[in-house]
Design a protein around this motif. Structure first.
Motif, PDB file in Angstrom:
ATOM      1  N   PRO A 130       0.832  -1.198   0.000  1.00 49.85           N
ATOM      2  CA  PRO A 130       0.000   0.000   0.000  1.00 49.85           C
ATOM      3  C   PRO A 130       0.872   1.256   0.000  1.00 49.85           C
ATOM      4  N   ALA A 131       0.507   2.226  -0.823  1.00 49.12           N
ATOM      5  CA  ALA A 131       1.369   3.391  -1.003  1.00 49.12           C
ATOM      6  C   ALA A 131       0.886   4.615  -0.235  1.00 49.12           C
ATOM      7  N   THR A 132      -0.404   4.829  -0.204  1.00 48.78           N
ATOM      8  CA  THR A 132      -0.906   6.027   0.459  1.00 48.78           C
ATOM      9  C   THR A 132      -1.380   5.692   1.861  1.00 48.78           C
ATOM     10  N   GLU A 133      -1.566   6.724   2.662  1.00 50.08           N
ATOM     11  CA  GLU A 133      -2.026   6.523   4.031  1.00 50.08           C
ATOM     12  C   GLU A 133      -3.409   5.878   4.050  1.00 50.08           C
ATOM     13  N   GLU A 150      -4.662   3.827   1.819  1.00 51.41           N
ATOM     14  CA  GLU A 150      -4.501   2.414   1.467  1.00 51.41           C
ATOM     15  C   GLU A 150      -3.962   1.612   2.649  1.00 51.41           C
ATOM     16  N   ILE A 151      -3.043   2.202   3.390  1.00 49.10           N
ATOM     17  CA  ILE A 151      -2.471   1.513   4.547  1.00 49.10           C
ATOM     18  C   ILE A 151      -3.533   1.288   5.608  1.00 49.10           C
ATOM     19  N   VAL A 152      -4.316   2.333   5.915  1.00 51.57           N
ATOM     20  CA  VAL A 152      -5.372   2.208   6.918  1.00 51.57           C
ATOM     21  C   VAL A 152      -6.402   1.171   6.474  1.00 51.57           C
ATOM     22  N   ALA A 153      -6.795   1.207   5.202  1.00 50.79           N
ATOM     23  CA  ALA A 153      -7.762   0.229   4.688  1.00 50.79           C
ATOM     24  C   ALA A 153      -7.203  -1.186   4.777  1.00 50.79           C
ATOM     25  N   PHE A 154      -5.925  -1.360   4.457  1.00 51.74           N
ATOM     26  CA  PHE A 154      -5.298  -2.684   4.515  1.00 51.74           C
ATOM     27  C   PHE A 154      -5.253  -3.207   5.947  1.00 51.74           C
ATOM     28  N   VAL A 155      -4.862  -2.345   6.882  1.00 53.69           N
ATOM     29  CA  VAL A 155      -4.768  -2.770   8.282  1.00 53.69           C
ATOM     30  C   VAL A 155      -6.152  -3.119   8.823  1.00 53.69           C
ATOM     31  N   ARG A 156      -7.148  -2.285   8.528  1.00 53.25           N
ATOM     32  CA  ARG A 156      -8.512  -2.574   8.984  1.00 53.25           C
ATOM     33  C   ARG A 156      -9.024  -3.879   8.377  1.00 53.25           C
ATOM     34  N   PHE A 157      -8.734  -4.104   7.097  1.00 52.51           N
ATOM     35  CA  PHE A 157      -9.161  -5.337   6.439  1.00 52.51           C
ATOM     36  C   PHE A 157      -8.471  -6.544   7.074  1.00 52.51           C
ATOM     37  N   SER A 158      -7.192  -6.416   7.384  1.00 51.41           N
ATOM     38  CA  SER A 158      -6.428  -7.531   7.949  1.00 51.41           C
ATOM     39  C   SER A 158      -6.850  -7.857   9.375  1.00 51.41           C
ATOM     40  N   LEU A 159      -7.154  -6.841  10.163  1.00 47.94           N
ATOM     41  CA  LEU A 159      -7.479  -7.058  11.566  1.00 47.94           C
ATOM     42  C   LEU A 159      -8.960  -7.313  11.808  1.00 47.94           C
ATOM     43  N   GLY A 160      -9.815  -6.761  10.976  1.00 49.00           N
ATOM     44  CA  GLY A 160     -11.253  -6.822  11.188  1.00 49.00           C
ATOM     45  C   GLY A 160     -11.833  -8.214  11.382  1.00 49.00           C
ATOM     46  N   PRO A 161     -11.534  -9.171  10.514  1.00 47.92           N
ATOM     47  CA  PRO A 161     -12.121 -10.502  10.678  1.00 47.92           C
ATOM     48  C   PRO A 161     -11.714 -11.193  11.981  1.00 47.92           C
ATOM     49  N   ASN A 162     -10.627 -10.765  12.580  1.00 45.93           N
ATOM     50  CA  ASN A 162     -10.153 -11.384  13.812  1.00 45.93           C
ATOM     51  C   ASN A 162     -10.710 -10.710  15.059  1.00 45.93           C
ATOM     52  N   GLY A 163     -11.537  -9.678  14.897  1.00 45.92           N
ATOM     53  CA  GLY A 163     -12.137  -9.005  16.040  1.00 45.92           C
ATOM     54  C   GLY A 163     -11.274  -7.913  16.630  1.00 45.92           C
ATOM     55  N   PHE A 164     -10.196  -7.556  15.970  1.00 48.76           N
ATOM     56  CA  PHE A 164      -9.324  -6.499  16.464  1.00 48.76           C
ATOM     57  C   PHE A 164      -9.656  -5.189  15.765  1.00 48.76           C
ATOM     58  N   SER A 165      -9.317  -4.106  16.400  1.00 50.78           N
ATOM     59  CA  SER A 165      -9.434  -2.803  15.759  1.00 50.78           C
ATOM     60  C   SER A 165      -8.179  -2.002  16.080  1.00 50.78           C
TER      61      SER A 165
END
Length: 84
Positions: free
Chosen positions: A15-18, A20-35
């Motif tokens: 991810p290049a922009t801020e 994109e990074i926030v969206a990637f982190v939220r997507f990666s953590l979301g299914p596991n119940g983390f925020s």
């Protein structure tokens, strides 16, 4: 075939922009119940637990207000007293 669905690693990019990074982190953590907010709050509480009763350090490290740092220090103090 399952191998046909695998993408060429050269096509993948970080991810290049801020946003994109926030969206990637939220997507990666979301299914596991983390925020992101829960992780940040946990890190601040951990700092308050290990740093002692001084709210100045969490305030400076995490750029939080002195009142918020004092709340975390109070919670950490209560947790440590209950642990004994």
């Amino acid at each position: 075939m399952a191998l046909a669905a695998v993408r060429d690693p050269r096509e993948l990019r970080a991810p290049a922009t801020e946003d994109e990074i926030v969206a990637f982190v939220r997507f990666s953590l979301g299914p596991n119940g983390f925020s992101i907010d829960r992780i940040r709050a946990d890190r601040i509480l951990h700092e308050a637990l290990t740093g002692g009763p001084d709210p100045l350090r969490p305030s400076m490290v995490f750029s939080i207000s002195h009142e918020t740092a004092l709340r975390y220090a109070t919670i950490a103090d209560r947790l440590l007293v209950d642990e004994l």
